[in-house]
Enzyme design. Structure first.
Site, PDB file in Angstrom:
ATOM      1  N   HIS A   1      -9.455   0.965   4.943  1.00  0.00           N
ATOM      2  CA  HIS A   1      -8.162   1.146   5.622  1.00  0.00           C
ATOM      3  C   HIS A   1      -8.354   2.090   6.806  1.00  0.00           C
ATOM      4  O   HIS A   1      -9.164   3.018   6.742  1.00  0.00           O
ATOM      5  CB  HIS A   1      -7.136   1.718   4.637  1.00  0.00           C
ATOM      6  CG  HIS A   1      -5.752   1.726   5.203  1.00  0.00           C
ATOM      7  ND1 HIS A   1      -5.318   2.704   6.053  1.00  0.00           N
ATOM      8  CD2 HIS A   1      -4.733   0.842   5.073  1.00  0.00           C
ATOM      9  CE1 HIS A   1      -4.070   2.428   6.421  1.00  0.00           C
ATOM     10  NE2 HIS A   1      -3.694   1.309   5.844  1.00  0.00           N
TER      11      HIS A   1
ATOM     12  N   SER B   1       3.561  -2.436  10.159  1.00  0.00           N
ATOM     13  CA  SER B   1       5.026  -2.478  10.316  1.00  0.00           C
ATOM     14  C   SER B   1       5.643  -3.823   9.920  1.00  0.00           C
ATOM     15  O   SER B   1       6.633  -4.254  10.511  1.00  0.00           O
ATOM     16  CB  SER B   1       5.423  -2.086  11.745  1.00  0.00           C
ATOM     17  OG  SER B   1       4.979  -0.764  12.040  1.00  0.00           O
TER      18      SER B   1
ATOM     19  N   GLU C   1      -5.336  -5.162  10.576  1.00  0.00           N
ATOM     20  CA  GLU C   1      -4.298  -4.161  10.794  1.00  0.00           C
ATOM     21  C   GLU C   1      -4.564  -3.423  12.101  1.00  0.00           C
ATOM     22  O   GLU C   1      -5.359  -2.468  12.122  1.00  0.00           O
ATOM     23  CB  GLU C   1      -4.291  -3.152   9.649  1.00  0.00           C
ATOM     24  CG  GLU C   1      -4.044  -3.752   8.290  1.00  0.00           C
ATOM     25  CD  GLU C   1      -3.514  -2.705   7.326  1.00  0.00           C
ATOM     26  OE1 GLU C   1      -2.359  -2.834   6.911  1.00  0.00           O
ATOM     27  OE2 GLU C   1      -4.242  -1.745   7.042  1.00  0.00           O
TER      28      GLU C   1
ATOM     29  N   LYS D   1       0.138   4.244  -0.352  1.00  0.00           N
ATOM     30  CA  LYS D   1      -0.527   5.432   0.209  1.00  0.00           C
ATOM     31  C   LYS D   1      -0.301   6.633  -0.719  1.00  0.00           C
ATOM     32  O   LYS D   1      -0.267   6.445  -1.936  1.00  0.00           O
ATOM     33  CB  LYS D   1      -0.041   5.670   1.650  1.00  0.00           C
ATOM     34  CG  LYS D   1      -0.220   4.399   2.501  1.00  0.00           C
ATOM     35  CD  LYS D   1      -0.023   4.594   3.975  1.00  0.00           C
ATOM     36  CE  LYS D   1      -0.217   3.249   4.678  1.00  0.00           C
ATOM     37  NZ  LYS D   1      -0.052   3.340   6.138  1.00  0.00           N
TER      38      LYS D   1
ATOM     39  N   GLY E   1       2.541   2.069  10.696  1.00  0.00           N
ATOM     40  CA  GLY E   1       3.471   3.176  10.541  1.00  0.00           C
ATOM     41  C   GLY E   1       4.184   3.569  11.824  1.00  0.00           C
ATOM     42  O   GLY E   1       4.846   4.601  11.889  1.00  0.00           O
TER      43      GLY E   1
ATOM     44  N   GLU F   1      -6.812   4.522   7.811  1.00  0.00           N
ATOM     45  CA  GLU F   1      -6.662   5.956   7.499  1.00  0.00           C
ATOM     46  C   GLU F   1      -7.935   6.499   6.843  1.00  0.00           C
ATOM     47  O   GLU F   1      -8.291   7.664   7.035  1.00  0.00           O
ATOM     48  CB  GLU F   1      -5.426   6.163   6.614  1.00  0.00           C
ATOM     49  CG  GLU F   1      -4.142   5.954   7.423  1.00  0.00           C
ATOM     50  CD  GLU F   1      -2.955   5.431   6.632  1.00  0.00           C
ATOM     51  OE1 GLU F   1      -2.948   5.544   5.394  1.00  0.00           O
ATOM     52  OE2 GLU F   1      -2.029   4.886   7.275  1.00  0.00           O
TER      53      GLU F   1
ATOM     54  N   ASN G   1       0.875  -1.179   0.000  1.00  0.00           N
ATOM     55  CA  ASN G   1       0.000   0.000   0.000  1.00  0.00           C
ATOM     56  C   ASN G   1       0.907   1.222   0.000  1.00  0.00           C
ATOM     57  O   ASN G   1       1.493   1.562   1.024  1.00  0.00           O
ATOM     58  CB  ASN G   1      -0.892  -0.044   1.255  1.00  0.00           C
ATOM     59  CG  ASN G   1      -1.720   1.209   1.420  1.00  0.00           C
ATOM     60  OD1 ASN G   1      -1.806   2.042   0.506  1.00  0.00           O
ATOM     61  ND2 ASN G   1      -2.335   1.351   2.584  1.00  0.00           N
TER      62      ASN G   1
HETATM   63  P1  PGA Z   1       2.952   0.097   7.632  1.00  0.00           P
HETATM   64  O1  PGA Z   1       1.480   0.350   7.008  1.00  0.00           O
HETATM   65  O2  PGA Z   1       3.466  -1.177   7.020  1.00  0.00           O
HETATM   66  O3  PGA Z   1       3.720   1.296   7.230  1.00  0.00           O
HETATM   67  O4  PGA Z   1       2.773  -0.029   9.107  1.00  0.00           O
HETATM   68  C1  PGA Z   1       0.567  -0.697   6.837  1.00  0.00           C
HETATM   69  C2  PGA Z   1      -0.723  -0.186   6.238  1.00  0.00           C
HETATM   70  O5  PGA Z   1      -1.152   0.923   6.564  1.00  0.00           O
HETATM   71  O6  PGA Z   1      -1.348  -0.875   5.418  1.00  0.00           O
END
Ligand code: PGA
Length: 259
Positions: free
Chosen positions: A99, A217, A171, A11, A177, A101, A9
């Site tokens: 997601h 992560s 997640e 983003k 992140g 976000e 992803n």
């Molecule tokens: P990350 O993000 O691997 O940077 O923690 C995962 C995601 O948001 O899908």
């Protein structure tokens, strides 16, 4: 055997040139490697690059492209939005839905996500439905209830046939992140719980076929420990998907385990 998926992803990152280089780097990095049939690689670039990245993905049979979002309507006066049929028209086969976000910054709640799931399924696309709890919920020990509600409210209205177009991505918000990964045991416990919910709703066969990804992560250093868990079928990867050097080794780890 159910599919294993390593999904990136991206983003809202990358220039057009960088996006092209990353996609090409991933395809080139996998060229000539032994990718088991059950392993799929997914790249989810920003929408303006979808067409270009899809063209590059066509160069490898195991590589697919996904949108990061889509609108629930199939067309209409929704300035700035992207409809699921527009993704299909580009050859895109997957879409991320819900997601964290999108939930947190764009106010996407259960009802909107349910409508988006319907739009994605109706279009014949695969929905990668994201679920997961925030830190305070985990600390209160209420994570299973929260995830159950997310699945029940936005996903479990689907018929068994429709549900075969769903991939679930667990997640935990506190691991996205942040560099904090759920321990392999924490991930496995939640994935087993999710598979049990799917089993109760759709039966053992569909539950066994459902791909459940872990996200938060994931990186080369922890991929092996996560992917060896029996109910973890791959990863949805943010930060580590932005570089060929960190994404391809995660794919290779999955291939090693499936070989
Ligand atoms: P990350 O993000 O691997 O940077 O923690 C995962 C995601 O948001 O899908």
């Amino acid at each position: 055997m159910r599919n294993k998926i390593v999904a990136g992803n991206w983003k809202m990152n990358k220039t057009r040139t960088e996006a092209e280089a990353l996609a090409q780097g991933i395809v080139d990095g996998l060229a000539g490697k032994n990718i088991p049939d059950s392993v799929k690689v997914l790249m989810c670039p920003p929408a303006p690059y979808l067409w270009q990245v899809q063209q590059i993905a066509n160069g490898h049979p195991a590589v697919f492209v996904g949108g990061q979002n889509c609108h629930q309507a199939s067309s209409g006066a929704y300035t700035g939005e992207i409809a699921a049929p527009m993704l299909t028209a580009l050859g895109i086969t997957y879409v991320l839905v819900g997601h964290s976000e999108r939930r947190a910054y764009f106010g996407e709640g259960h009802d909107i996500l349910k409508a988006k799931v319907d739009a994605v399924i109706a279009e014949g696309l695969q929905a990668v439905f994201c679920c997961g709890e925030e830190l305070a919920i985990r600390e209160a020990g209420e994570q299973e209830g929260v995830v159950k509600t997310q699945l029940t409210e936005s996903l479990f209205h689907l018929s068994a046939e429709q549900f075969t177009q769903v991939v679930i991505a667990y997640e935990p918000v506190w691991a996205i992140g942040t560099g904090k990964t759920a321990s392999p045991e924490q991930a496995e416990a939640m994935h087993a719980f999710i598979r049990q919910l799917v089993k109760e709703k759709y039966g053992a066969e569909i539950a066994d076929q459902t791909t459940i990804l872990y996200g938060g992560s994931v990186k080369p250093a922890n991929a092996a420990a996560l992917f060896t868990q029996p109910n973890v079928d791959g990863g949805l990867i943010g930060g580590a998907s932005l570089k060929v050097e960190t994404f391809v080794p995660v794919i290779e780890e999955m291939c090693r385990q499936m070989a």
